[in-house]
Design a protein around this motif. Sequence first.
Motif, PDB file in Angstrom:
ATOM      1  N   VAL A 145       0.832  -1.203   0.000  1.00 43.91           N
ATOM      2  CA  VAL A 145       0.000   0.000   0.000  1.00 43.91           C
ATOM      3  C   VAL A 145       0.869   1.256   0.000  1.00 43.91           C
ATOM      4  CG1 VAL A 145      -1.750   1.291   1.282  1.00 43.91           C
ATOM      5  CG2 VAL A 145      -1.908  -1.199   1.118  1.00 43.91           C
ATOM      6  N   LYS A 146       1.958   1.241   0.761  1.00 41.80           N
ATOM      7  CA  LYS A 146       2.868   2.392   0.766  1.00 41.80           C
ATOM      8  C   LYS A 146       3.498   2.595  -0.607  1.00 41.80           C
ATOM      9  CE  LYS A 146       4.229   2.619   5.637  1.00 41.80           C
ATOM     10  NZ  LYS A 146       5.366   2.542   6.590  1.00 41.80           N
ATOM     11  N   LYS A 147       3.838   1.507  -1.263  1.00 36.60           N
ATOM     12  CA  LYS A 147       4.417   1.603  -2.604  1.00 36.60           C
ATOM     13  C   LYS A 147       3.412   2.202  -3.581  1.00 36.60           C
ATOM     14  CE  LYS A 147       6.626  -1.187  -6.205  1.00 36.60           C
ATOM     15  NZ  LYS A 147       7.071  -2.564  -6.574  1.00 36.60           N
ATOM     16  N   ALA A 148       2.150   1.782  -3.494  1.00 35.42           N
ATOM     17  CA  ALA A 148       1.106   2.340  -4.365  1.00 35.42           C
ATOM     18  C   ALA A 148       0.919   3.832  -4.099  1.00 35.42           C
ATOM     19  CB  ALA A 148      -0.196   1.585  -4.153  1.00 35.42           C
ATOM     20  N   LYS A 149       1.000   4.228  -2.840  1.00 39.56           N
ATOM     21  CA  LYS A 149       0.868   5.646  -2.512  1.00 39.56           C
ATOM     22  C   LYS A 149       2.011   6.462  -3.136  1.00 39.56           C
ATOM     23  CE  LYS A 149       1.164   8.967   1.221  1.00 39.56           C
ATOM     24  NZ  LYS A 149       1.472   9.215   2.657  1.00 39.56           N
ATOM     25  N   ARG A 150       3.228   5.945  -3.060  1.00 40.36           N
ATOM     26  CA  ARG A 150       4.377   6.655  -3.657  1.00 40.36           C
ATOM     27  C   ARG A 150       4.191   6.808  -5.160  1.00 40.36           C
ATOM     28  NH1 ARG A 150       7.381   3.400  -0.097  1.00 40.36           N
ATOM     29  NH2 ARG A 150       7.904   1.967  -1.796  1.00 40.36           N
ATOM     30  N   SER A 153       1.724   9.520  -5.735  1.00 43.74           N
ATOM     31  CA  SER A 153       2.318  10.814  -5.388  1.00 43.74           C
ATOM     32  C   SER A 153       3.252  11.292  -6.492  1.00 43.74           C
ATOM     33  CB  SER A 153       3.067  10.702  -4.061  1.00 43.74           C
ATOM     34  OG  SER A 153       2.199  10.354  -3.002  1.00 43.74           O
ATOM     35  N   ASN A 154       3.998  10.383  -7.091  1.00 46.57           N
ATOM     36  CA  ASN A 154       4.881  10.752  -8.196  1.00 46.57           C
ATOM     37  C   ASN A 154       4.078  11.228  -9.406  1.00 46.57           C
ATOM     38  OD1 ASN A 154       7.097  10.040  -6.665  1.00 46.57           O
ATOM     39  ND2 ASN A 154       7.220   7.973  -7.510  1.00 46.57           N
ATOM     40  N   ARG A 155       2.961  10.577  -9.656  1.00 49.67           N
ATOM     41  CA  ARG A 155       2.105  11.008 -10.770  1.00 49.67           C
ATOM     42  C   ARG A 155       1.512  12.387 -10.499  1.00 49.67           C
ATOM     43  NH1 ARG A 155      -2.459   7.010 -12.043  1.00 49.67           N
ATOM     44  NH2 ARG A 155      -2.772   8.538 -13.700  1.00 49.67           N
ATOM     45  N   LEU A 156       1.255  12.690  -9.242  1.00 56.54           N
ATOM     46  CA  LEU A 156       0.654  13.975  -8.883  1.00 56.54           C
ATOM     47  C   LEU A 156       1.568  15.136  -9.236  1.00 56.54           C
ATOM     48  CD1 LEU A 156      -1.717  15.401  -7.452  1.00 56.54           C
ATOM     49  CD2 LEU A 156      -0.477  15.108  -5.290  1.00 56.54           C
ATOM     50  N   GLU A 157       2.869  14.933  -9.136  1.00 51.67           N
ATOM     51  CA  GLU A 157       3.817  16.015  -9.391  1.00 51.67           C
ATOM     52  C   GLU A 157       3.838  16.450 -10.846  1.00 51.67           C
ATOM     53  OE1 GLU A 157       7.590  14.813  -7.968  1.00 51.67           O
ATOM     54  OE2 GLU A 157       6.968  14.612  -5.874  1.00 51.67           O
ATOM     55  N   SER A 167      -8.453  13.852  -8.257  1.00 51.36           N
ATOM     56  CA  SER A 167      -8.653  12.410  -8.134  1.00 51.36           C
ATOM     57  C   SER A 167      -7.467  11.748  -7.450  1.00 51.36           C
ATOM     58  CB  SER A 167      -8.892  11.799  -9.513  1.00 51.36           C
ATOM     59  OG  SER A 167      -9.004  10.390  -9.421  1.00 51.36           O
ATOM     60  N   LEU A 168      -6.264  12.133  -7.844  1.00 48.51           N
ATOM     61  CA  LEU A 168      -5.064  11.560  -7.233  1.00 48.51           C
ATOM     62  C   LEU A 168      -4.977  11.911  -5.756  1.00 48.51           C
ATOM     63  CD1 LEU A 168      -2.466  12.198 -10.082  1.00 48.51           C
ATOM     64  CD2 LEU A 168      -3.198   9.966  -9.232  1.00 48.51           C
ATOM     65  N   LYS A 169      -5.346  13.122  -5.408  1.00 50.13           N
ATOM     66  CA  LYS A 169      -5.309  13.532  -4.001  1.00 50.13           C
ATOM     67  C   LYS A 169      -6.300  12.707  -3.179  1.00 50.13           C
ATOM     68  CE  LYS A 169      -3.652  18.284  -4.520  1.00 50.13           C
ATOM     69  NZ  LYS A 169      -3.986  19.730  -4.340  1.00 50.13           N
ATOM     70  N   ARG A 170      -7.488  12.455  -3.733  1.00 50.53           N
ATOM     71  CA  ARG A 170      -8.456  11.627  -3.015  1.00 50.53           C
ATOM     72  C   ARG A 170      -7.926  10.203  -2.830  1.00 50.53           C
ATOM     73  NH1 ARG A 170     -12.075  14.338  -6.527  1.00 50.53           N
ATOM     74  NH2 ARG A 170     -12.152  12.494  -7.897  1.00 50.53           N
ATOM     75  N   THR A 171      -7.298   9.689  -3.886  1.00 49.98           N
ATOM     76  CA  THR A 171      -6.752   8.328  -3.804  1.00 49.98           C
ATOM     77  C   THR A 171      -5.626   8.255  -2.774  1.00 49.98           C
ATOM     78  OG1 THR A 171      -7.252   8.019  -6.154  1.00 49.98           O
ATOM     79  CG2 THR A 171      -5.752   6.446  -5.141  1.00 49.98           C
TER      80      THR A 171
END
Length: 326
Positions: A145-150, A153-157, A167-171
């Motif tokens: 789950v931590k890996k999926a969050k990272r 987060s990288n896509r958000l940048e 959508s990314l922030k909600r996820t």
Amino acid sequence: MTTTDQNNSGPALGIDIAKKTFDAALLQGAKLDVRSFDNNAKGFVKLSRWVGDQGVDQFHACMESTGVYWEPLAIHLHQAQQRVSVVNPLRIHGFARTELARNKTDREDAARIARFCHLHTPYPWQPLPEERRKLRDLTRHLHAVKKAKRQHSNRLEGTPSRWLTQSLKRTIAHFDEEIELIWKEIQAHIDRHPELKRQRELLETIPAFGELTATLLLAELPNIERFASARQVAAFAGVTPKHRHSGSSVRGRTQMSKMGQARIRCALYMPAIVARTRNPIARAFADRLAERGKCKMVIIGAIMRKLLHMAYGVLKSGKPFDPQYV
């Protein structure tokens, strides 16, 4: 955890595991029979019935430790009082090279594992107790789950779209909630088992080991009583040095072997950096290596090994870390 070979004259069962099926090769002397089964409870029962139809009551089963699909069958065979070995795939790969193998199919792989089992008789595998197995599964889920969050987060940048950003922030917020829930379940699980709690508290006495590192090590290490020395623990984790010296021409740089549990190495990396300044024994050890001209990464690898030795010491002795102990 050694892998010294022994003589074996009994039937050997080589198993090549896949997600939905597995191939089993039963070797009795010169006779070899191979059959495929579904990788589920019904398939396990059919396997036992098929082996029994061959006139075999006791056998030595061997399989590779790849992925997660092997464990239910290994547990089933162990509960059936059969000898089970789960070996590093590199050993089977090396054995295949000694046979000059030209073909690679599931049936041939199963037969090769059976021949390896018959010739080398690898040491028996022991399943983790249920509470240790659940702790391992919880920590691995936490890591996923931590890996999926990272990744999110990288896509958000680099996302210009406003809608996609929201959508990314909600996820990511959902991942944060899930991480908190998983960690609470890990804490509750350890609190429900006094021995797990005691061992984690022992590991936390080592400078540079926090609650998370102690939990990860506890989840990935087998029963410490199965290791005869700290060196065997280091070999299990793959933090032992790999030397490259041969003749007068080969003088390669010594590196970490990395032939072992990658999750343990991952858990030790950041603590090793912290221990360079906060752990008195590790700091003195690192200073000596630096004086001998060792590079930064070699020193970090050596500290990882030293920390694992300390972990073995406190778990084996049942006593907290003592920096004055020689």
